[in-house]
Structure formats: C-alpha cells, structure tokens
Scaffold this motif. Structure first.
Motif, PDB file in Angstrom:
ATOM      1  N   SER A 123       0.733  -1.225  -0.001  1.00 31.28           N
ATOM      2  CA  SER A 123      -0.039   0.015   0.149  1.00 31.28           C
ATOM      3  C   SER A 123       0.858   1.186  -0.125  1.00 31.28           C
ATOM      4  O   SER A 123       0.482   2.274  -0.765  1.00 31.28           O
ATOM      5  N   SER A 128      -1.143  -2.066  -4.156  1.00 29.94           N
ATOM      6  CA  SER A 128      -2.205  -3.018  -3.360  1.00 29.94           C
ATOM      7  C   SER A 128      -2.738  -3.795  -4.499  1.00 29.94           C
ATOM      8  O   SER A 128      -3.087  -5.072  -4.410  1.00 29.94           O
ATOM      9  N   HIS A 129      -3.392  -3.331  -5.553  1.00 29.50           N
ATOM     10  CA  HIS A 129      -4.090  -3.670  -6.451  1.00 29.50           C
ATOM     11  C   HIS A 129      -3.309  -4.683  -7.491  1.00 29.50           C
ATOM     12  O   HIS A 129      -3.821  -5.478  -8.367  1.00 29.50           O
TER      13      HIS A 129
END
Length: 228
Positions: A123, A128-129
C-alpha cells in the motif's frame, strides 16, 4: 550511524578504487553519492554492504566494525540493510506479494507477521491492486516499486539504492524518488548512488561527490555538479 575511517580499497591491479576516505553519515540522513563512472561509488556501496572488504581502514555501522564481521555473520548483518538496484532483481516465478514476502521468509518471520506486513508495504508503494501480478506483467516503474517494498518490508535502518532510476523514464523516476523521500522521512537512512543530475538538483539533499577514489565535495542541500 555510518563512519568510514581512513578507508582505502586497492584492487589486485594496484588501482586505488577509494583512497583514505573519512566520512560520517548520521541516522536519518538522505545522501546522494555522485561522480563520474569509475569514481569509486560502486566500491563504496559494496564495502558498506560487506560484498568486499577495504584494504585498510575501518567501516563502522551502528557501532559495529563491519570490517571485522565474520563470513558466517554477513547474512545477519545484511538483514539490517535494504538494497534497491537499477535492474530490480525480482524473482520472475513469484508474484508481487510473494517477492516482497520472500524477504521476510529469509529472516524467518512468522507467517502471521508476513500476512500483516506485506499488504501494508505494498500500500505504501501504491501496488495493493497488483499483488497477484508477476514481474513480467508490470512496467519498469511498477517493478521498481516492488523492489522498494521488498527492501523496506523488514524495517531496515539503512537503505542503499544503486542507480534505482537508471532504467526509468523521468516521470516514473520522480514517483520513485517521492517514495524514497517518504521512506526517509519515516526515519530510514538512505544512501543513493546516481548519475541523474535532475533528481539530485531538485531534491537538494546531502551530496557526496567522489572523483578518482577521493571525496572532493560533501555538501548539505548540494547539487550534482557533473556532466552526464
């Protein structure tokens, strides 16, 4: 935090890579290491990382004489250091999450701590994705962000970055430097070797210039001072 005391490195061909270096770097410093190719920057980093030893002199890190660390203890010393390279050095068979988690598994962190820490660090670098993606599915900038996450996941006191923006476009380089700046503000000491004049001039951090193995300039809020 870091002291070079009369430190000299002479290679087998009798070439002085570094000559009588005396230097102090405080905890929390952000230092750019600059100079022409062959000036001695890589030797400086390799000695700090305990990849090579000085010919004479001492290197003190957190009160410990690095030159006296036994071979069997080098991995434990390196666990306190984060490393970021120009070529990323990610493990291609591991996804983003696994690449970062690998650094924690090396130090035998508990799996609960890994599950907690890795998403937090991803993050921090804005990935994060992308946690399930593999390195070949990422851009160069994204790969370098993964490398940064891996370097800081174990909360190192010091991060060494060797040309971390060398393979990146200018906009992506700025993004990486912003992340490094945030890491430094959180308390990590950063030493970054670079040829990127624009980054050095814009960030106005401490600049240590090496030329022919000798420190020729050490300035707070310094500038690059060399032609690329």
């Amino acid at each position: 935090m870091i002291e070079f005391k009369n430190t000299t490195k002479i290679y087998d061909n009798n070439v002085f890579a570094l000559s009588n270096i005396n230097l102090d770097i405080d905890r929390g410093d952000f230092v750019f290491l600059v100079g022409p190719s062959g000036a001695g920057k890589s030797t400086f980093i390799k000695m700090l990382y305990k990849e090579i030893n000085p010919t004479t002199g001492r290197i003190i890190v957190n009160g410990e004489d690095v030159t006296k660390i036994k071979r069997k203890d080098i991995p434990f010393y390196r666990r306190k250091i984060g490393m970021v390279f120009q070529d990323f050095r990610l493990i291609p068979s591991l996804n983003v999450y696994e690449n970062v988690a690998f650094a924690m598994r090396v130090i035998e962190a508990h799996h609960r701590e890994i599950r907690k820490r890795v998403p937090l660090v991803l993050s921090m670098v804005g990935l994060s994705h992308k946690f399930k993606c593999f390195p070949n599915e990422l851009s160069g900038g994204e790969q370098q962000r993964v490398a940064l996450a891996r370097a800081i996941v174990n909360n190192p006191a010091m991060l060494i970055a060797d040309e971390p923006t060398g393979n990146l476009d200018p906009d992506t380089s700025v993004e990486i430097m912003n992340i490094l700046n945030d890491i430094n503000k959180a308390g990590t000491t950063i030493i970054m070797a670079t040829h990127d004049k624009g980054i050095v001039d814009n960030m106005k951090k401490r600049v240590i210039a090496i030329e022919k193995g000798v420190i020729v300039r050490d300035e707070q809020r310094g500038r690059y001072g060399y032609e690329n």
